[in-house]
Design a protein around this motif. Structure first.
Motif, PDB file in Angstrom:
ATOM      1  N   LEU A  62       0.816  -1.251   0.105  1.00 59.91           N
ATOM      2  CA  LEU A  62      -0.096  -0.010  -0.141  1.00 59.91           C
ATOM      3  C   LEU A  62       0.883   1.274   0.044  1.00 59.91           C
ATOM      4  O   LEU A  62       0.464   1.921  -0.492  1.00 59.91           O
ATOM      5  CB  LEU A  62      -1.063   0.167   1.254  1.00 59.91           C
ATOM      6  N   LEU A  63       2.100   1.237   0.585  1.00 64.69           N
ATOM      7  CA  LEU A  63       2.983   2.307   0.759  1.00 64.69           C
ATOM      8  C   LEU A  63       3.508   2.470  -0.876  1.00 64.69           C
ATOM      9  O   LEU A  63       3.492   3.713  -1.298  1.00 64.69           O
ATOM     10  CB  LEU A  63       4.232   2.020   1.689  1.00 64.69           C
ATOM     11  N   ASP A  64       3.444   1.408  -1.476  1.00 61.73           N
ATOM     12  CA  ASP A  64       3.885   1.934  -3.240  1.00 61.73           C
ATOM     13  C   ASP A  64       2.927   2.897  -3.846  1.00 61.73           C
ATOM     14  O   ASP A  64       3.132   3.554  -4.757  1.00 61.73           O
ATOM     15  CB  ASP A  64       3.811   0.459  -3.757  1.00 61.73           C
ATOM     16  N   TYR A  65       1.821   2.940  -3.384  1.00 58.93           N
ATOM     17  CA  TYR A  65       0.686   3.681  -3.956  1.00 58.93           C
ATOM     18  C   TYR A  65       0.250   5.062  -3.079  1.00 58.93           C
ATOM     19  O   TYR A  65      -0.447   5.468  -3.164  1.00 58.93           O
ATOM     20  CB  TYR A  65      -0.563   2.809  -4.085  1.00 58.93           C
ATOM     21  N   GLY A  66       1.267   5.330  -1.960  1.00 56.30           N
ATOM     22  CA  GLY A  66       0.996   6.545  -1.194  1.00 56.30           C
ATOM     23  C   GLY A  66       0.028   6.366  -0.108  1.00 56.30           C
ATOM     24  O   GLY A  66      -0.177   7.228   0.488  1.00 56.30           O
ATOM     25  N   PHE A  67      -0.181   5.189   0.388  1.00 58.72           N
ATOM     26  CA  PHE A  67      -0.927   4.915   1.430  1.00 58.72           C
ATOM     27  C   PHE A  67      -0.128   4.310   2.752  1.00 58.72           C
ATOM     28  O   PHE A  67       0.669   3.493   2.605  1.00 58.72           O
ATOM     29  CB  PHE A  67      -2.163   3.900   1.150  1.00 58.72           C
ATOM     30  N   GLN A  68      -0.385   5.013   4.007  1.00 56.45           N
ATOM     31  CA  GLN A  68       0.397   4.530   4.759  1.00 56.45           C
ATOM     32  C   GLN A  68      -0.364   3.850   5.905  1.00 56.45           C
ATOM     33  O   GLN A  68      -1.445   4.456   6.219  1.00 56.45           O
ATOM     34  CB  GLN A  68       1.005   5.730   5.555  1.00 56.45           C
ATOM     35  N   TYR A  69       0.127   2.920   6.668  1.00 51.11           N
ATOM     36  CA  TYR A  69      -0.678   2.300   7.860  1.00 51.11           C
ATOM     37  C   TYR A  69      -0.827   3.341   8.854  1.00 51.11           C
ATOM     38  O   TYR A  69      -0.352   4.153   9.257  1.00 51.11           O
ATOM     39  CB  TYR A  69       0.030   1.252   8.394  1.00 51.11           C
ATOM     40  N   LYS A  70      -2.234   3.440   9.399  1.00 53.72           N
ATOM     41  CA  LYS A  70      -2.398   4.527  10.145  1.00 53.72           C
ATOM     42  C   LYS A  70      -2.892   4.028  11.341  1.00 53.72           C
ATOM     43  O   LYS A  70      -2.538   4.246  12.587  1.00 53.72           O
ATOM     44  CB  LYS A  70      -3.761   5.281   9.613  1.00 53.72           C
ATOM     45  N   LYS A  71      -4.010   2.851  11.487  1.00 54.60           N
ATOM     46  CA  LYS A  71      -4.217   2.182  12.711  1.00 54.60           C
ATOM     47  C   LYS A  71      -4.808   0.904  12.636  1.00 54.60           C
ATOM     48  O   LYS A  71      -5.202   0.542  11.186  1.00 54.60           O
ATOM     49  CB  LYS A  71      -5.237   3.110  13.477  1.00 54.60           C
ATOM     50  N   THR A  72      -5.392   0.209  13.517  1.00 52.75           N
ATOM     51  CA  THR A  72      -5.948  -1.086  13.464  1.00 52.75           C
ATOM     52  C   THR A  72      -7.223  -0.890  14.432  1.00 52.75           C
ATOM     53  O   THR A  72      -7.258  -0.432  15.552  1.00 52.75           O
ATOM     54  CB  THR A  72      -5.225  -2.219  14.017  1.00 52.75           C
ATOM     55  N   VAL A  73      -8.506  -1.136  13.909  1.00 55.31           N
ATOM     56  CA  VAL A  73      -9.510  -1.061  14.546  1.00 55.31           C
ATOM     57  C   VAL A  73     -10.013  -2.196  14.969  1.00 55.31           C
ATOM     58  O   VAL A  73     -10.159  -3.390  14.208  1.00 55.31           O
ATOM     59  CB  VAL A  73     -10.859  -0.572  13.431  1.00 55.31           C
ATOM     60  N   ASN A  74     -10.627  -2.350  16.161  1.00 50.15           N
ATOM     61  CA  ASN A  74     -10.925  -3.673  16.982  1.00 50.15           C
ATOM     62  C   ASN A  74      -9.974  -4.733  16.790  1.00 50.15           C
ATOM     63  O   ASN A  74     -10.433  -5.959  16.535  1.00 50.15           O
ATOM     64  CB  ASN A  74     -12.235  -4.212  16.410  1.00 50.15           C
TER      65      ASN A  74
END
Length: 87
Positions: A62-74
């Motif tokens: 996902l980082l390859d497309y400019g998305f960074q890990y933000k959080k995990t829900v539940n």
């Protein structure tokens, strides 16, 4: 982010993630549910089968497309947001 073009981008992200994990694309689609939520992508594993190394690979895909890990829900749903600098 809610455009027809983004549907193609989302498919590319999924293909990239499956490739990086060395998984068949259909196997990947069966194991993960991707949902777009405003400026974020939420990924819900359909089965809890990811090893830590696979989780890191998914984050990199996902980082390859400019998305960074933000959080995990539940402790389950992974949320990735676009890099603010790329918006």
């Amino acid at each position: 982010m809610v455009t027809k073009d983004f549907d193609k981008t989302l498919a590319a992200i999924e293909l990239n993630a499956a490739r990086k994990l060395n998984w068949d694309y259909q196997q990947f689609k069966d194991c993960f549910k991707f949902q777009v939520n405003q400026e974020a992508i939420e990924i819900e594993p359909q089965r809890n089968l990811l090893k830590e190394s696979e989780l890191q690979t998914l984050k990199q895909a996902l980082l390859d497309y400019g998305f960074q890990y933000k959080k995990t829900v539940n402790d389950f749903i992974l949320v990735f947001e676009q890099d603010v600098e790329l918006r």
